[in-house]
Design an enzyme around this catalytic site. Sequence first.
Site, PDB file in Angstrom:
ATOM      1  N   SER A  35       3.838  21.462  -0.702  1.00 25.73           N
ATOM      2  CA  SER A  35       2.799  20.468  -0.998  1.00 25.73           C
ATOM      3  C   SER A  35       2.483  19.626   0.234  1.00 25.73           C
ATOM      4  O   SER A  35       1.390  19.090   0.362  1.00 25.73           O
ATOM      5  CB  SER A  35       3.220  19.561  -2.154  1.00 25.73           C
ATOM      6  OG  SER A  35       4.380  18.837  -1.800  1.00 25.73           O
ATOM      7  N   ASP A  59       8.990  24.575  -6.970  1.00 25.18           N
ATOM      8  CA  ASP A  59       8.844  23.129  -7.163  1.00 25.18           C
ATOM      9  C   ASP A  59      10.088  22.626  -7.894  1.00 25.18           C
ATOM     10  O   ASP A  59      10.444  23.156  -8.953  1.00 25.18           O
ATOM     11  CB  ASP A  59       7.569  22.888  -8.001  1.00 25.18           C
ATOM     12  CG  ASP A  59       7.170  21.436  -8.032  1.00 25.18           C
ATOM     13  OD1 ASP A  59       8.047  20.583  -8.297  1.00 25.18           O
ATOM     14  OD2 ASP A  59       5.983  21.155  -7.786  1.00 25.18           O
ATOM     15  N   SER A 126      16.039   5.171   1.478  1.00 28.47           N
ATOM     16  CA  SER A 126      15.203   4.496   2.472  1.00 28.47           C
ATOM     17  C   SER A 126      15.590   3.030   2.577  1.00 28.47           C
ATOM     18  O   SER A 126      16.011   2.410   1.588  1.00 28.47           O
ATOM     19  CB  SER A 126      13.748   4.607   2.022  1.00 28.47           C
ATOM     20  OG  SER A 126      12.931   3.718   2.755  1.00 28.47           O
ATOM     21  N   TYR A 151       6.524   4.322  -4.986  1.00 16.97           N
ATOM     22  CA  TYR A 151       7.344   5.147  -4.105  1.00 16.97           C
ATOM     23  C   TYR A 151       8.711   4.492  -3.881  1.00 16.97           C
ATOM     24  O   TYR A 151       9.758   5.107  -4.068  1.00 16.97           O
ATOM     25  CB  TYR A 151       6.640   5.359  -2.747  1.00 16.97           C
ATOM     26  CG  TYR A 151       7.596   5.748  -1.658  1.00 16.97           C
ATOM     27  CD1 TYR A 151       8.086   7.051  -1.575  1.00 16.97           C
ATOM     28  CD2 TYR A 151       8.062   4.813  -0.732  1.00 16.97           C
ATOM     29  CE1 TYR A 151       9.016   7.394  -0.604  1.00 16.97           C
ATOM     30  CE2 TYR A 151       8.981   5.146   0.239  1.00 16.97           C
ATOM     31  CZ  TYR A 151       9.447   6.436   0.301  1.00 16.97           C
ATOM     32  OH  TYR A 151      10.374   6.775   1.255  1.00 16.97           O
ATOM     33  N   LYS A 155      12.878   5.489  -5.117  1.00 17.12           N
ATOM     34  CA  LYS A 155      14.117   5.550  -4.316  1.00 17.12           C
ATOM     35  C   LYS A 155      15.209   4.720  -4.982  1.00 17.12           C
ATOM     36  O   LYS A 155      16.357   5.147  -5.090  1.00 17.12           O
ATOM     37  CB  LYS A 155      13.863   5.068  -2.885  1.00 17.12           C
ATOM     38  CG  LYS A 155      12.960   5.981  -2.062  1.00 17.12           C
ATOM     39  CD  LYS A 155      13.593   7.351  -1.812  1.00 17.12           C
ATOM     40  CE  LYS A 155      12.636   8.323  -1.159  1.00 17.12           C
ATOM     41  NZ  LYS A 155      13.097   9.722  -1.168  1.00 17.12           N
ATOM     42  N   PHE A 180      16.016   4.423   8.199  1.00 18.12           N
ATOM     43  CA  PHE A 180      15.064   3.426   8.694  1.00 18.12           C
ATOM     44  C   PHE A 180      13.792   4.195   9.079  1.00 18.12           C
ATOM     45  O   PHE A 180      13.327   4.997   8.277  1.00 18.12           O
ATOM     46  CB  PHE A 180      15.747   2.537   9.744  1.00 18.12           C
ATOM     47  CG  PHE A 180      16.637   1.534   9.025  1.00 18.12           C
ATOM     48  CD1 PHE A 180      17.776   1.959   8.332  1.00 18.12           C
ATOM     49  CD2 PHE A 180      16.279   0.208   8.913  1.00 18.12           C
ATOM     50  CE1 PHE A 180      18.543   1.076   7.566  1.00 18.12           C
ATOM     51  CE2 PHE A 180      17.036  -0.693   8.158  1.00 18.12           C
ATOM     52  CZ  PHE A 180      18.164  -0.251   7.486  1.00 18.12           C
ATOM     53  N   ARG A 233      10.565  -2.885  13.389  1.00 17.35           N
ATOM     54  CA  ARG A 233      11.227  -1.798  12.658  1.00 17.35           C
ATOM     55  C   ARG A 233      12.341  -1.214  13.524  1.00 17.35           C
ATOM     56  O   ARG A 233      12.395  -1.442  14.737  1.00 17.35           O
ATOM     57  CB  ARG A 233      10.240  -0.644  12.372  1.00 17.35           C
ATOM     58  CG  ARG A 233       9.094  -0.996  11.452  1.00 17.35           C
ATOM     59  CD  ARG A 233       9.552  -1.136  10.017  1.00 17.35           C
ATOM     60  NE  ARG A 233       8.422  -1.387   9.137  1.00 17.35           N
ATOM     61  CZ  ARG A 233       7.873  -2.593   8.937  1.00 17.35           C
ATOM     62  NH1 ARG A 233       8.342  -3.647   9.580  1.00 17.35           N
ATOM     63  NH2 ARG A 233       6.868  -2.726   8.109  1.00 17.35           N
ATOM     64  N   ARG A 297      -1.507  -5.188   7.135  1.00 17.14           N
ATOM     65  CA  ARG A 297      -1.591  -4.162   6.095  1.00 17.14           C
ATOM     66  C   ARG A 297      -0.854  -4.700   4.862  1.00 17.14           C
ATOM     67  O   ARG A 297       0.276  -5.173   4.983  1.00 17.14           O
ATOM     68  CB  ARG A 297      -0.931  -2.874   6.601  1.00 17.14           C
ATOM     69  CG  ARG A 297      -0.930  -1.737   5.612  1.00 17.14           C
ATOM     70  CD  ARG A 297      -0.475  -0.426   6.238  1.00 17.14           C
ATOM     71  NE  ARG A 297       0.958  -0.397   6.535  1.00 17.14           N
ATOM     72  CZ  ARG A 297       1.595   0.663   7.019  1.00 17.14           C
ATOM     73  NH1 ARG A 297       0.924   1.770   7.303  1.00 17.14           N
ATOM     74  NH2 ARG A 297       2.876   0.615   7.264  1.00 17.14           N
ATOM     75  N   GLY A 299       1.423  -5.302   1.878  1.00 22.59           N
ATOM     76  CA  GLY A 299       2.736  -4.783   1.483  1.00 22.59           C
ATOM     77  C   GLY A 299       3.707  -4.568   2.620  1.00 22.59           C
ATOM     78  O   GLY A 299       4.848  -4.155   2.388  1.00 22.59           O
TER      79      GLY A 299
HETATM   80  N1  UFG Z   1       1.454   0.297  11.844  1.00 24.20           N
HETATM   81  C1  UFG Z   1       0.354  -0.083  12.582  1.00 24.20           C
HETATM   82  N2  UFG Z   1      -0.697   0.770  12.644  1.00 24.20           N
HETATM   83  C2  UFG Z   1      -0.712   1.977  12.012  1.00 24.20           C
HETATM   84  C3  UFG Z   1       0.422   2.371  11.275  1.00 24.20           C
HETATM   85  C4  UFG Z   1       1.489   1.496  11.194  1.00 24.20           C
HETATM   86  O1  UFG Z   1       0.334  -1.166  13.158  1.00 24.20           O
HETATM   87  O2  UFG Z   1      -1.717   2.682  12.117  1.00 24.20           O
HETATM   88  C5  UFG Z   1       2.615  -0.595  11.788  1.00 24.20           C
HETATM   89  C6  UFG Z   1       2.960  -1.035  10.371  1.00 24.20           C
HETATM   90  O3  UFG Z   1       2.219  -2.181  10.012  1.00 24.20           O
HETATM   91  C7  UFG Z   1       4.448  -1.302  10.507  1.00 24.20           C
HETATM   92  C8  UFG Z   1       4.920  -0.291  11.559  1.00 24.20           C
HETATM   93  O4  UFG Z   1       3.738   0.108  12.256  1.00 24.20           O
HETATM   94  O5  UFG Z   1       4.648  -2.578  11.002  1.00 24.20           O
HETATM   95  C9  UFG Z   1       5.565   0.932  10.965  1.00 24.20           C
HETATM   96  O6  UFG Z   1       4.715   1.458   9.968  1.00 24.20           O
HETATM   97  P1  UFG Z   1       4.958   2.889   9.294  1.00 24.20           P
HETATM   98  O7  UFG Z   1       3.869   3.111   8.310  1.00 24.20           O
HETATM   99  O8  UFG Z   1       5.169   3.921  10.341  1.00 24.20           O
HETATM  100  O9  UFG Z   1       6.360   2.696   8.580  1.00 24.20           O
HETATM  101  P2  UFG Z   1       6.779   1.665   7.452  1.00 24.20           P
HETATM  102  O10 UFG Z   1       7.887   0.869   8.021  1.00 24.20           O
HETATM  103  O11 UFG Z   1       5.664   0.941   6.862  1.00 24.20           O
HETATM  104  O12 UFG Z   1       7.241   2.657   6.290  1.00 24.20           O
HETATM  105  C10 UFG Z   1       8.257   3.542   6.515  1.00 24.20           C
HETATM  106  C11 UFG Z   1       8.061   4.828   5.701  1.00 24.20           C
HETATM  107  C12 UFG Z   1       8.196   4.557   4.263  1.00 24.20           C
HETATM  108  C13 UFG Z   1       9.419   3.799   3.953  1.00 24.20           C
HETATM  109  C14 UFG Z   1       9.490   2.559   4.790  1.00 24.20           C
HETATM  110  C15 UFG Z   1      10.761   1.817   4.606  1.00 24.20           C
HETATM  111  O13 UFG Z   1       6.802   5.384   5.964  1.00 24.20           O
HETATM  112  O14 UFG Z   1       8.259   5.806   3.597  1.00 24.20           O
HETATM  113  O15 UFG Z   1       9.419   2.914   6.153  1.00 24.20           O
HETATM  114  O16 UFG Z   1      10.618   0.526   5.114  1.00 24.20           O
HETATM  115  F1  UFG Z   1       9.475   3.427   2.670  1.00 24.20           F
END
Ligand code: UFG
Length: 343
Positions: A35, A59, A126, A151, A155, A180, A233, A297, A299
């Site tokens: 998928s 699946d 996660s 999502y 978890k 992470f 992060r 963004r 959330g």
């Molecule tokens: N970011 C940007 N621009 C983008 C994409 C992301 O500035 O185009 C920033 C986000 O705001 C965040 C950071 O980059 O501050 C990391 O974003 P990601 O989307 O790469 O990762 P996240 O930390 O939001 O989410 C990831 C996984 C999720 C998981 C989460 C756990 O994608 O599956 O970590 O905290 F649940």
Amino acid sequence: MKRILVTGGLGYIGSHSVVELQQSGYEVVIVDNLSNSRADVVDNIQAVTSVRPAFEKVDCTDLDAMEGVFKKYAGIEAIIHFAASKAVGESVQKPLLYYRNNIVSLLNLLELMPRFGVKGLVFSSSCTVYGEPDVLPVTEDAPIKPATSPYGNTKQINEEIIRDFVKAQDGVNAILLRYFNPIGAHPTALLGELPNGVPQNLVPYITQTAIGIREQLSVFGDDYDTPDGSCIRDYINVVDLAKAHVIAIDRILNDKQKERVEVFNIGTGRGLSVLELVDMFQKATGVKLNYKITGRRAGDIEKVWADPRKANEELGWKAETSVEDTLLSAWKWQLKLREKGIQ
Ligand code: UFG
């Protein structure tokens, strides 16, 4: 040779973990419904390891088909369960899809484990379970915060289901790995992340912008309570992360667990801001990145990074690859995709 079932074994983290398992002498059976992955990943795993893993297009929510897999491949000793839907935004739009996929898959595996004598489960969890942590770096004892998306909720619920089941079922043990932010690609550039459509995650968005697929990276917010205002992060190299799974499997199969359900943070212990990462990418690759600061963004967590000491001490696992090398690997993978005409 010990036989391990890897669900979602053709996906991003799954495929890297299959490579590490095979290179450590395990025999791997992959189940993947394709998928969010491609069947030719099997060829690439073979190209890296010289071993072709068994692959069944099944699946995990299909109990009968999963039973067929356990019958066909007798003697599966442990499972690594990667298969899951993972897009935070999509989960808000399609909650039932997320609950069905992510919960039913796990229920099916747990039901089949004792019937087929499977000893252990390694589960992809996660750091999302910690929400916005009160104390940093975050340890495994930090409280679980209310999930901010279906999502994330899957978890948390899956962690609880595993705990309840292990309590009730002698002979089944589990390790929950709380990842992470996994980034980067295999150093051979034969495996990496293949996002469907417009990437939601930072590093694929960076590499696609750098190569010209996307016009501009949006940095989501510079008004957070962090030194440069962008979110922080803990970015973990995907091969390092894959190695943690091999150690977890060894630990289960060699009866090294201290508790029947163990939890480990898998991160580097270093927090990096979005702007720092962008800067490191430009320095590591020499490629200039077109980006602009936009609004936050919805959330997003402001800052989260791991205290990985429990994994360091108890598993003997440590993140080894530098962020610079990891970003370079992601860039090489993006260049390779262009060469192959995939993206
Ligand atoms: N970011 C940007 N621009 C983008 C994409 C992301 O500035 O185009 C920033 C986000 O705001 C965040 C950071 O980059 O501050 C990391 O974003 P990601 O989307 O790469 O990762 P996240 O930390 O939001 O989410 C990831 C996984 C999720 C998981 C989460 C756990 O994608 O599956 O970590 O905290 F649940």
